[in-house]
Design an enzyme around this catalytic site. Sequence first.
Site, PDB file in Angstrom:
ATOM      1  N   HIS A  63      34.873  36.411  32.585  1.00 14.50           N
ATOM      2  CA  HIS A  63      34.496  36.006  31.227  1.00 14.50           C
ATOM      3  C   HIS A  63      35.673  36.137  30.268  1.00 14.50           C
ATOM      4  CE1 HIS A  63      34.160  40.355  31.026  1.00 14.50           C
ATOM      5  NE2 HIS A  63      34.188  40.273  29.704  1.00 14.50           N
TER       6      HIS A  63
ATOM      7  N   HIS B  42      38.763  37.792  32.319  1.00 16.30           N
ATOM      8  CA  HIS B  42      38.888  39.046  33.042  1.00 16.30           C
ATOM      9  C   HIS B  42      37.569  39.409  33.719  1.00 16.30           C
ATOM     10  CE1 HIS B  42      37.566  40.075  28.992  1.00 16.30           C
ATOM     11  NE2 HIS B  42      37.063  41.206  29.469  1.00 16.30           N
TER      12      HIS B  42
ATOM     13  N   ARG C 154      37.162  49.858  23.570  1.00 19.54           N
ATOM     14  CA  ARG C 154      37.736  48.527  23.357  1.00 19.54           C
ATOM     15  C   ARG C 154      37.666  48.140  21.893  1.00 19.54           C
ATOM     16  NH1 ARG C 154      34.771  43.405  25.679  1.00 19.54           N
ATOM     17  NH2 ARG C 154      34.300  42.999  23.489  1.00 19.54           N
TER      18      ARG C 154
HETATM   19  C1  SIN Z   1      35.298  44.150  29.164  1.00 22.39           C
HETATM   20  O1  SIN Z   1      34.830  43.114  29.585  1.00 22.39           O
HETATM   21  O2  SIN Z   1      35.708  44.254  28.024  1.00 22.39           O
HETATM   22  C2  SIN Z   1      35.417  45.359  30.062  1.00 22.39           C
HETATM   23  C3  SIN Z   1      36.705  45.335  30.787  1.00 22.39           C
HETATM   24  C4  SIN Z   1      36.881  46.545  31.651  1.00 22.39           C
HETATM   25  O3  SIN Z   1      36.072  47.470  31.582  1.00 22.39           O
HETATM   26  O4  SIN Z   1      37.850  46.592  32.386  1.00 22.39           O
END
Ligand code: SIN
Length: 272
Positions: free
Chosen positions: A96, A243, A258
């Site tokens: 996504h 990612h 985040r």
């Molecule tokens: C996310 O999609 O922001 C999570 C990414 C992660 O936990 O590595």
Amino acid sequence: MLAHQNITPGLGAELGQEIQLNTMSAPEIDELKQLAAERGIVVARAQVMTLQQQADFAHRLGEPLTRPMNPPEIPPELIQIKADHNSKRAAGEGWHSDVSSESEPPGLSMLRMEVVPNAGGDTLFANMYAAYESLSPALQAFVQILTAKHDPIGHYLYVSGAKKLDELPSAIHPVVRVHPDTGRKALYVNVGFVSRIMELNRRESQALLQLLYDHVAYSANIQCRVSWQPGTVVFWDNRCVQHFAAFDYFPETRLGYRATIRGEKPIACAEA
Ligand code: SIN
């Protein structure tokens, strides 16, 4: 340009160990943003940063999305990303681009990890410039005139304060967008949010989307993966990478925070 090493020839940059984000000057922050636009992701190791310092840093990158319902100890600019022995799923498990259902979807995301499992918990990244460029020319020409509907299916409701998905808007974005800082074309459909291609009937839309998702998921040559340590910070530019957070470490704990920075309305190829 900030001292860095490429992760693969086409994707990712890892900053020199001497760089501490907290001490960066304004021109260095601009270089960091440009490096992320060019390389898709930027990794900074061994960062010493509190939650509040991360929130403050997010404001230096742009306008952070805020989460009104955070408990008082977590600044509203940050989303806690956590999985442990109680988790059936982990956030971001699936390819996504963050919150692409927003009308001005995120540009940069900044994830800082505090607790990592003994092994696993990597994040995989795929280069959407290369995803577009590696399609055959006839398909490139076709997809760049299309638009797609992004529904808030993978939305973190708490980012907006909404209680139900249908309180949140959808957005229609070009299937190929032009990055404002590099001028390069990037594929911009992702399985986490896109429901259909507007110009095609449902069967055609499903078939084309599946083809594009398979192209992203199975093209190992346009991907890299980042292995985390406590204190690793990764910036990714959602305009040109997708990612996937691997959840292969159950029942161990992985904990990070985040910050997500507002981007702009995606630019279609015809507007560039
Ligand atoms: C996310 O999609 O922001 C999570 C990414 C992660 O936990 O590595």
